[in-house]
Write an enzyme that holds these catalytic residues in place. Structure first.
Site, PDB file in Angstrom:
ATOM      1  N   GLY A 100       0.883  -1.149   0.000  1.00 24.27           N
ATOM      2  CA  GLY A 100       0.000   0.000   0.000  1.00 24.27           C
ATOM      3  C   GLY A 100       0.922   1.200   0.000  1.00 24.27           C
ATOM      4  O   GLY A 100       1.597   1.448   0.979  1.00 24.27           O
ATOM      5  N   THR A 101       0.983   1.903  -1.079  1.00 28.58           N
ATOM      6  CA  THR A 101       2.210   2.597  -1.472  1.00 28.58           C
ATOM      7  C   THR A 101       1.923   3.987  -2.020  1.00 28.58           C
ATOM      8  O   THR A 101       0.809   4.285  -2.395  1.00 28.58           O
ATOM      9  CB  THR A 101       2.889   1.751  -2.579  1.00 28.58           C
TER      10      THR A 101
END
Length: 239
Positions: free
Chosen positions: A16-17
């Site tokens: 999750g970037t």
């Protein structure tokens, strides 16, 4: 151990970037945060999401860590073969199209979105986005990952053509720090890669050097910081 915690620990590693690629007058700047998650558990707080494909092309990875890593490994192998056969480095477009090919042909199995950035002597600095599904988009700037939802309006306002290298890197660091402040799945440090005709420069920005945003707390000194900064000896610390 609580069952919900156990489920998070056993979840697939996901980035999750926040990943960003920006073109400037002379090259490109890539940037990313460093948090890798399994559910709500932070598996790695200092991962490197900017992967080298060739001397002049790098890849920003988001989504499933395993999926993006296997794609980058395959593409790196084929680009190496391509370079040997042609006797010169692969262009950014060739690298991006290889990633597009892998992503599209395996779109029902892969859960990863990527940004390809690099410089070559034919077209200069280029940024390509390959989101979920294998579409390929050449863009002056590209943003991806869970943190990107907080950045579209920011980039509409802040990005401009003809930026200098320093302006482009400052924009990337500022954007990633904003996403870290707003997105719970982004965090850690900020890494940047600058690619131009002179080569590649990697930079690293620790979390405590990033700009603070609305409602963020000012950093507080820990006991260790206070003790290490004190010039007094051990005897002075005993009251």
């Amino acid at each position: 151990m609580d069952q919900s915690i156990q489920n998070d620990l056993n979840a697939p590693h996901s980035m999750g970037t926040t990943i960003i690629g920006v073109t400037y007058n002379g090259g490109v700047v890539l940037g990313a945060d460093s948090r890798t998650s399994t559910g709500v558990y932070v598996a790695n707080r200092a991962s490197d999401k900017i992967t080298q494909l060739t001397d002049n092309v790098y890849l920003c990875r988001s989504g499933s860590a395993a999926d993006s890593q296997i794609v980058s490994d395959y593409v790196r192998h084929f680009l190496h073969q391509h370079t040997i056969q042609l006797g010169q480095p692969a262009t950014v477009k060739v690298a991006a199209n290889l990633i597009r090919l892998f992503s599209y042909n395996n779109k029902n199995m892969l859960q990863t979105g990527m940004i390809i950035g690099g410089w070559d002597k034919y077209e200069g600095g280029k940024i390509y986005g390959v989101p979920l599904g294998g579409t390929i988009l050449e863009q002056p700037f590209a943003i991806g990952g869970s943190g990107s939802t907080y950045l579209y309006g920011f980039f509409d306002q802040e990005w401009k053509e003809g930026m200098t290298k320093e302006e482009a890197e400052q924009l990337v660091v500022k954007a990633v720090s904003l996403a870290i402040a707003r997105d719970g799945a982004s965090g850690g440090v900020v890494r940047t890669v600058i690619i131009n005709s002179e080569g590649v420069t990697r930079n690293y920005y620790p979390g405590d050097t990033l700009p603070l945003w609305h409602e963020e707390l000012e950093p507080q000194n820990s006991l260790l910081d206070i003790l290490s900064s004190s010039s007094s000896g051990p005897d002075m610390m005993i009251s």
